[in-house]
Design an enzyme around this catalytic site. Structure first.
Site, PDB file in Angstrom:
ATOM      1  N   THR A 196     -26.978  66.066  21.695  1.00 46.35           N
ATOM      2  CA  THR A 196     -27.281  64.469  22.927  1.00 46.35           C
ATOM      3  C   THR A 196     -27.119  64.169  21.435  1.00 46.35           C
ATOM      4  O   THR A 196     -26.639  63.534  21.064  1.00 46.35           O
ATOM      5  CB  THR A 196     -28.623  64.647  22.645  1.00 46.35           C
ATOM      6  N   ARG A 247     -33.218  61.682  19.421  1.00 42.82           N
ATOM      7  CA  ARG A 247     -32.176  62.196  17.871  1.00 42.82           C
ATOM      8  C   ARG A 247     -30.811  61.279  18.879  1.00 42.82           C
ATOM      9  O   ARG A 247     -29.718  60.968  18.493  1.00 42.82           O
ATOM     10  CB  ARG A 247     -31.878  63.542  17.680  1.00 42.82           C
ATOM     11  N   MET A 305     -27.167  59.382  14.671  1.00 46.54           N
ATOM     12  CA  MET A 305     -28.329  60.462  14.393  1.00 46.54           C
ATOM     13  C   MET A 305     -28.396  61.809  15.019  1.00 46.54           C
ATOM     14  O   MET A 305     -27.318  62.819  14.349  1.00 46.54           O
ATOM     15  CB  MET A 305     -30.053  59.859  14.395  1.00 46.54           C
ATOM     16  N   CYS A 306     -28.149  61.486  16.646  1.00 42.13           N
ATOM     17  CA  CYS A 306     -27.195  63.175  17.150  1.00 42.13           C
ATOM     18  C   CYS A 306     -28.858  64.023  16.657  1.00 42.13           C
ATOM     19  O   CYS A 306     -29.023  64.860  15.902  1.00 42.13           O
ATOM     20  CB  CYS A 306     -25.810  63.747  16.909  1.00 42.13           C
ATOM     21  N   GLY A 307     -28.441  65.023  17.799  1.00 40.69           N
ATOM     22  CA  GLY A 307     -29.232  66.416  18.742  1.00 40.69           C
ATOM     23  C   GLY A 307     -28.393  67.014  18.475  1.00 40.69           C
ATOM     24  O   GLY A 307     -27.818  67.213  19.230  1.00 40.69           O
TER      25      GLY A 307
END
Length: 295
Positions: free
Chosen positions: A146, A32, A1-3
């Site tokens: 992140t 995330r 997903m990652c942010g």
């Protein structure tokens, strides 16, 4: 997903607060991607080249590193140790011999540039930011990430940002489907990646296009033609930062602009504590559209 987060400051008065604002933005994106985190800070230039390195055993690997490197280069080297990372200041014309020396010493190079410093590690954003003292760092702009690992292991080298050229780095949310083919194409040009992460391939592609004479905008436009998959890219350079989403744009993204700054985040809530956000122009970046700002 990652942010992803990014912040480009238009007003010099805000520069001492860059690290503090970026840290708050990144911590907000924790859910995330709790696996690892990193931030690239574009700070003041000193007439020297900054080489950010990392070690799993910093006490041993950084002991006397500045003196040994200085002796090898025939020039004084300053070193600032920050937890598992260190920033070495070397003469501008000493990049190649310095990198060759560091490779033999077994320390990992995170990034090289006149203004860029990169700090990244495994762990929650709040912990990573605290370890490196990101809140106290000033500068003109920065990007952060992140990570929720999908295509490669949870390691320091797998964390973002990725840098493959001086003062350039990239963070990415999504997945590239043709990254192995692009690795081979880059290798034929003498450009080699060090990790299995597809984001490093994206970074290498962009930096290779710029090295060939493309502008940042042209390099980002090239990703839409040459890179397959779904992606949101945020890239930093010495003079600014850029954003591009793939034509489907299934990954969330939002931007905000005031007279003082331009901000990017995967979700609006990362903007909540930015000064003047209540009067900012806020929009979702269009698919297959390049945005970039430079100072």
């Amino acid at each position: 997903m990652c942010g992803i987060v990014g912040l480009f400051l238009k007003k010099e008065a805000l520069r001492p607060r860059l690290g503090d604002m970026l840290t708050d933005m990144l911590i907000t994106m924790t859910d995330r991607g709790p696996d690892s985190a990193g931030i690239a800070i574009y700070g003041e230039e000193s007439g020297k080249l900054k080489i950010t390195v990392q070690s799993d055993t910093p006490a041993a690997d950084f002991a006397g590193l500045d003196l040994a490197l200085g002796e090898a280069l025939g020039a004084p080297v300053a070193m600032r140790v920050v937890d598992t990372h260190a920033v070495l200041n070397v003469p501008l014309d000493a990049e190649a011999p310095a990198l060759a020396f560091l490779d033999k010493r077994g320390v990992r190079v995170m990034g090289v540039g006149e203004s860029m410093e990169i700090f990244k590690e495994v762990g929650l954003p709040k912990d990573v930011a605290a370890r490196f003292g990101i809140r106290a760092m000033g500068g003109s702009h920065g990007i952060g990430h992140t990570r929720m690992a999908t295509e490669s292991a949870v390691t320091t080298l797998g964390a973002h940002p990725f840098s493959t050229a001086g003062d350039q780095c990239l963070v990415h949310n999504g997945s590239l489907s043709n990254h192995n083919d692009m690795r081979r194409r880059l290798a034929r040009k003498g450009i080699y990646t060090k990790t299995e992460n597809d984001t490093e391939v994206g970074a290498a592609y962009i930096s290779s296009r710029i090295a060939e004479g493309a502008t940042l905008g042209e390099a980002l436009e090239g990703t839409l033609k040459d890179l397959d998959g779904f992606f949101t890219f945020v890239t930093g350079t010495k003079t600014g930062f850029g954003v591009v989403r793939d034509p489907v744009a299934c990954k969330p993204a939002v931007m905000a602009e005031t007279d003082d700054y331009v901000a990017f985040a995967s979700e609006y809530r990362a903007f909540a504590d930015l000064p003047g956000i209540e009067t900012a122009r806020v929009w979702e970046p269009e698919p297959a559209t390049v945005y970039f700002w430079e100072r």
